[in-house]
Motif scaffolding. Structure first.
Motif, PDB file in Angstrom:
ATOM      1  N   MET A   1       0.827  -1.213   0.000  1.00  0.00           N
ATOM      2  CA  MET A   1       0.000   0.000   0.000  1.00  0.00           C
ATOM      3  C   MET A   1       0.860   1.262   0.000  1.00  0.00           C
ATOM      4  SD  MET A   1      -2.873   1.255   2.774  1.00  0.00           S
ATOM      5  CE  MET A   1      -3.918  -0.155   2.523  1.00  0.00           C
ATOM      6  N   ALA A   2       2.001   1.218   0.683  1.00  0.00           N
ATOM      7  CA  ALA A   2       2.850   2.409   0.796  1.00  0.00           C
ATOM      8  C   ALA A   2       3.365   2.859  -0.566  1.00  0.00           C
ATOM      9  CB  ALA A   2       4.015   2.116   1.735  1.00  0.00           C
ATOM     10  N   PHE A   3       3.786   1.887  -1.406  1.00  0.00           N
ATOM     11  CA  PHE A   3       4.329   2.279  -2.708  1.00  0.00           C
ATOM     12  C   PHE A   3       3.242   2.855  -3.608  1.00  0.00           C
ATOM     13  CE2 PHE A   3       2.756  -1.842  -4.128  1.00  0.00           C
ATOM     14  CZ  PHE A   3       2.447  -1.630  -5.459  1.00  0.00           C
ATOM     15  N   VAL A   4       1.986   2.429  -3.447  1.00  0.00           N
ATOM     16  CA  VAL A   4       0.870   2.980  -4.224  1.00  0.00           C
ATOM     17  C   VAL A   4       0.646   4.437  -3.833  1.00  0.00           C
ATOM     18  CG1 VAL A   4      -1.627   2.866  -4.623  1.00  0.00           C
ATOM     19  CG2 VAL A   4      -0.266   0.761  -4.587  1.00  0.00           C
ATOM     20  N   LYS A   5       0.686   4.719  -2.538  1.00  0.00           N
ATOM     21  CA  LYS A   5       0.513   6.105  -2.094  1.00  0.00           C
ATOM     22  C   LYS A   5       1.611   7.002  -2.647  1.00  0.00           C
ATOM     23  CE  LYS A   5      -2.064   5.511   2.232  1.00  0.00           C
ATOM     24  NZ  LYS A   5      -2.094   5.798   3.674  1.00  0.00           N
ATOM     25  N   GLU A   6       2.842   6.472  -2.674  1.00  0.00           N
ATOM     26  CA  GLU A   6       3.955   7.260  -3.223  1.00  0.00           C
ATOM     27  C   GLU A   6       3.716   7.588  -4.688  1.00  0.00           C
ATOM     28  OE1 GLU A   6       6.527   8.555  -1.801  1.00  0.00           O
ATOM     29  OE2 GLU A   6       6.368   7.674   0.199  1.00  0.00           O
ATOM     30  N   LEU A   7       3.217   6.621  -5.445  1.00  0.00           N
ATOM     31  CA  LEU A   7       2.929   6.850  -6.863  1.00  0.00           C
ATOM     32  C   LEU A   7       1.835   7.896  -7.043  1.00  0.00           C
ATOM     33  CD1 LEU A   7       2.947   3.194  -8.309  1.00  0.00           C
ATOM     34  CD2 LEU A   7       4.742   4.932  -8.499  1.00  0.00           C
ATOM     35  N   LEU A   8       0.789   7.806  -6.235  1.00  0.00           N
ATOM     36  CA  LEU A   8      -0.332   8.756  -6.347  1.00  0.00           C
ATOM     37  C   LEU A   8       0.102  10.169  -5.968  1.00  0.00           C
ATOM     38  CD1 LEU A   8      -3.207   6.579  -4.805  1.00  0.00           C
ATOM     39  CD2 LEU A   8      -2.711   6.972  -7.217  1.00  0.00           C
ATOM     40  N   VAL A   9       0.883  10.267  -4.901  1.00  0.00           N
ATOM     41  CA  VAL A   9       1.390  11.582  -4.490  1.00  0.00           C
ATOM     42  C   VAL A   9       2.271  12.169  -5.579  1.00  0.00           C
ATOM     43  CG1 VAL A   9       2.949  12.770  -2.885  1.00  0.00           C
ATOM     44  CG2 VAL A   9       1.223  11.187  -2.004  1.00  0.00           C
ATOM     45  N   GLY A  10       3.121  11.342  -6.171  1.00  0.00           N
ATOM     46  CA  GLY A  10       3.992  11.800  -7.241  1.00  0.00           C
ATOM     47  C   GLY A  10       3.211  12.336  -8.432  1.00  0.00           C
ATOM     48  N   SER A  11       2.098  11.691  -8.759  1.00  0.00           N
ATOM     49  CA  SER A  11       1.269  12.156  -9.884  1.00  0.00           C
ATOM     50  C   SER A  11       0.621  13.498  -9.578  1.00  0.00           C
ATOM     51  CB  SER A  11       0.187  11.113 -10.194  1.00  0.00           C
ATOM     52  OG  SER A  11       0.771   9.896 -10.617  1.00  0.00           O
ATOM     53  N   LEU A  12       0.097  13.671  -8.361  1.00  0.00           N
ATOM     54  CA  LEU A  12      -0.556  14.939  -8.006  1.00  0.00           C
ATOM     55  C   LEU A  12       0.451  16.087  -7.890  1.00  0.00           C
ATOM     56  CD1 LEU A  12      -3.265  13.864  -5.393  1.00  0.00           C
ATOM     57  CD2 LEU A  12      -3.513  14.287  -7.842  1.00  0.00           C
ATOM     58  N   LYS A  13       1.691  15.766  -7.572  1.00  0.00           N
ATOM     59  CA  LYS A  13       2.717  16.809  -7.513  1.00  0.00           C
ATOM     60  C   LYS A  13       2.981  17.415  -8.890  1.00  0.00           C
ATOM     61  CE  LYS A  13       5.402  15.531  -3.414  1.00  0.00           C
ATOM     62  NZ  LYS A  13       6.713  15.047  -2.917  1.00  0.00           N
ATOM     63  N   GLY A  14       2.580  16.699  -9.937  1.00  0.00           N
ATOM     64  CA  GLY A  14       2.756  17.221 -11.295  1.00  0.00           C
ATOM     65  C   GLY A  14       1.688  18.218 -11.696  1.00  0.00           C
ATOM     66  N   LEU A  15       0.723  18.462 -10.786  1.00  0.00           N
ATOM     67  CA  LEU A  15      -0.358  19.406 -11.083  1.00  0.00           C
ATOM     68  C   LEU A  15      -0.099  20.735 -10.377  1.00  0.00           C
ATOM     69  CD1 LEU A  15      -3.444  17.034 -10.559  1.00  0.00           C
ATOM     70  CD2 LEU A  15      -2.295  17.591 -12.716  1.00  0.00           C
ATOM     71  N   VAL A  16      -0.451  21.820 -11.061  1.00  0.00           N
ATOM     72  CA  VAL A  16      -0.387  23.140 -10.423  1.00  0.00           C
ATOM     73  C   VAL A  16      -1.648  23.315  -9.591  1.00  0.00           C
ATOM     74  CG1 VAL A  16       1.034  24.126 -12.242  1.00  0.00           C
ATOM     75  CG2 VAL A  16      -1.470  24.252 -12.419  1.00  0.00           C
ATOM     76  N   GLU A  17      -1.749  24.431  -8.840  1.00  0.00           N
ATOM     77  CA  GLU A  17      -2.857  24.627  -7.907  1.00  0.00           C
ATOM     78  C   GLU A  17      -4.206  24.567  -8.592  1.00  0.00           C
ATOM     79  OE1 GLU A  17      -4.381  27.835  -4.513  1.00  0.00           O
ATOM     80  OE2 GLU A  17      -2.473  28.134  -5.560  1.00  0.00           O
ATOM     81  N   ALA A  18      -4.349  25.241  -9.757  1.00  0.00           N
ATOM     82  CA  ALA A  18      -5.634  25.248 -10.467  1.00  0.00           C
ATOM     83  C   ALA A  18      -5.988  23.845 -10.945  1.00  0.00           C
ATOM     84  CB  ALA A  18      -5.574  26.211 -11.642  1.00  0.00           C
ATOM     85  N   GLU A  19      -4.990  23.104 -11.390  1.00  0.00           N
ATOM     86  CA  GLU A  19      -5.233  21.736 -11.884  1.00  0.00           C
ATOM     87  C   GLU A  19      -5.614  20.810 -10.728  1.00  0.00           C
ATOM     88  OE1 GLU A  19      -2.136  21.811 -15.698  1.00  0.00           O
ATOM     89  OE2 GLU A  19      -1.460  21.158 -13.718  1.00  0.00           O
ATOM     90  N   LEU A  20      -5.052  21.066  -9.547  1.00  0.00           N
ATOM     91  CA  LEU A  20      -5.412  20.259  -8.380  1.00  0.00           C
ATOM     92  C   LEU A  20      -6.856  20.518  -7.978  1.00  0.00           C
ATOM     93  CD1 LEU A  20      -4.519  18.282  -6.186  1.00  0.00           C
ATOM     94  CD2 LEU A  20      -3.710  20.235  -4.823  1.00  0.00           C
ATOM     95  N   LYS A  21      -7.298  21.795  -8.088  1.00  0.00           N
ATOM     96  CA  LYS A  21      -8.705  22.110  -7.798  1.00  0.00           C
ATOM     97  C   LYS A  21      -9.629  21.403  -8.771  1.00  0.00           C
ATOM     98  CE  LYS A  21      -8.147  26.637  -5.571  1.00  0.00           C
ATOM     99  NZ  LYS A  21      -8.479  28.076  -5.631  1.00  0.00           N
ATOM    100  N   GLU A  22      -9.218  21.366 -10.056  1.00  0.00           N
ATOM    101  CA  GLU A  22     -10.019  20.652 -11.060  1.00  0.00           C
ATOM    102  C   GLU A  22     -10.072  19.157 -10.739  1.00  0.00           C
ATOM    103  OE1 GLU A  22     -10.150  19.603 -15.858  1.00  0.00           O
ATOM    104  OE2 GLU A  22      -8.640  20.998 -15.085  1.00  0.00           O
ATOM    105  N   PHE A  23      -8.956  18.623 -10.301  1.00  0.00           N
ATOM    106  CA  PHE A  23      -8.909  17.195  -9.934  1.00  0.00           C
ATOM    107  C   PHE A  23      -9.900  16.913  -8.809  1.00  0.00           C
ATOM    108  CE2 PHE A  23      -7.391  13.581  -7.502  1.00  0.00           C
ATOM    109  CZ  PHE A  23      -7.085  12.646  -8.481  1.00  0.00           C
ATOM    110  N   HIS A  24      -9.916  17.823  -7.778  1.00  0.00           N
ATOM    111  CA  HIS A  24     -10.861  17.657  -6.674  1.00  0.00           C
ATOM    112  C   HIS A  24     -12.301  17.743  -7.163  1.00  0.00           C
ATOM    113  CE1 HIS A  24      -7.779  18.927  -3.333  1.00  0.00           C
ATOM    114  NE2 HIS A  24      -7.630  17.677  -3.723  1.00  0.00           N
ATOM    115  N   TRP A  25     -12.563  18.693  -8.033  1.00  0.00           N
ATOM    116  CA  TRP A  25     -13.929  18.885  -8.559  1.00  0.00           C
ATOM    117  C   TRP A  25     -14.397  17.644  -9.312  1.00  0.00           C
ATOM    118  CZ3 TRP A  25     -15.872  19.133 -13.608  1.00  0.00           C
ATOM    119  CH2 TRP A  25     -17.185  19.579 -13.731  1.00  0.00           C
ATOM    120  N   ARG A  26     -13.555  17.106 -10.191  1.00  0.00           N
ATOM    121  CA  ARG A  26     -13.932  15.914 -10.953  1.00  0.00           C
ATOM    122  C   ARG A  26     -14.068  14.694 -10.028  1.00  0.00           C
ATOM    123  NH1 ARG A  26     -13.870  16.412 -16.368  1.00  0.00           N
ATOM    124  NH2 ARG A  26     -12.832  18.251 -17.261  1.00  0.00           N
ATOM    125  N   LEU A  27     -13.210  14.623  -9.019  1.00  0.00           N
ATOM    126  CA  LEU A  27     -13.275  13.503  -8.069  1.00  0.00           C
ATOM    127  C   LEU A  27     -14.585  13.532  -7.291  1.00  0.00           C
ATOM    128  CD1 LEU A  27     -11.863  11.093  -6.670  1.00  0.00           C
ATOM    129  CD2 LEU A  27     -10.779  12.730  -5.117  1.00  0.00           C
TER     130      LEU A  27
END
Length: 304
Positions: A1-27
């Protein structure tokens, strides 16, 4: 499970603030049954990953993130996440396979060592090594109700039990002797009698040798057939010895004592009673112990 969280965190770090808000909205809109707006309102990328893993589980959380990233046209991040996740799974499976293979090799080695260990038996000392299959004699076990099984150990009780058998008997072969001990939870009479009858499905007692099997044991035990014939003839002259040889371990004691006496042609001192047999057996054991100590002392002197 730990390595999956690392992968997910790494992907979200590639988003800027506006893109992260869009990710939350779509989620929230696509998976509103699992994650509410209030849960993501002040969530950073770490909180987001934790909530996704809790709600969806590690593997499904990866699928959900890939789906949302593609809907956001973040195809590079989505493909990178899929690639890294697949690579991590492959490496994990390889590690598991290696561990399983190592465990299997360990099991096979242990199995081989155990086979070698029980292939030969030592009677008294390592000098008296014998192959189990060569000396093993089939013995009988009795299966039935507890009241049908002999609970006494006196010679006359053994003799009486042998003459008036009511329970079913079957032989135990050499190759089956460990399948029988596993199948029938073997206990001493004194312990077995403490178990309430309603918890006992089948009571099994090792009954030992029949008269024919007694002779088979001595024939197999002795390489010198004339010696085995003399031992068999002797125990038949003593009713108590002959009856007690129904017990396999007593056959071993008898063979050890009589072999030692008859080999030296010392028949005038041959044991004729149970007491004499046990005394002679103890003397043989003491002699073996003294011999072992003497050899050890010689080795110590030579080493110094």
């Amino acid at each position: 499970m730990a390595f999956v969280k690392e992968l997910l965190v790494g992907s979200l770090k590639g988003l800027v603030e506006a893109e992260l808000k869009e990710f939350h909205w779509r989620l929230m809109n696509t998976y509103h049954k699992h994650i509410t707006k209030s849960e993501l309102e002040k969530a950073d990328i770490f909180d987001t990953v934790d909530k996704m893993v809790v709600c969806f589980g590690p593997e499904e959380a990866v699928e959900v993130m890939v789906d949302i990233l593609r809907k956001m046209n973040q195809n590079d991040l989505a493909e990178q996440l899929v690639k890294e996740h697949t690579q991590a799974q492959t490496e994990g499976n390889m590690n598991i396979s290696a561990a399983v293979g190592e465990q299997q090799n360990c099991f096979e080695t242990h199995k081989t060592n155990m086979k070698k260990k029980v292939e030969y038996i030592f009677e008294g000392s390592r000098e008296n090594e014998a192959q189990l299959k060569a000396v093993y004699t089939d013995l009988f076990i009795t299966e039935g109700d507890m009241e049908d099984v002999n609970h006494e150990h006196e010679i006359l009780k053994i003799d009486n039990a042998l003459k008036h058998r009511k329970t079913q008997e079957k032989p135990v072969k050499c190759n089956d002797i460990f399948t029988e001990l596993r199948k029938n939870n073997e206990k001493k009479h004194s312990a077995a009698n403490l178990i309430p009858p309603q918890y006992v499905g089948l009571f099994t007692e090792v009954r030992g040798f029949t008269d024919q099997q007694k002779e088979q044991y001595f024939t197999k035990r002795m390489k010198d057939q004339s010696l085995s014939s003399r031992i068999i003839s002797h125990i038949k002259t003593s009713r108590s010895l002959y009856i007690m040889c129904h017990i396999p371990v007593f056959c071993w004691i008898t063979a050890t004592v009589l072999q030692d006496i008859l080999t030296e042609n010392n028949e005038e001192n041959i044991s004729t009673t149970l007491t004499e047999m046990y005394i002679d057996f103890l003397l043989i054991l003491l002699d073996m112990k003294n011999q072992k100590l003497m050899n050890k002392m010689k080795e110590n002197v030579q080493s110094t």
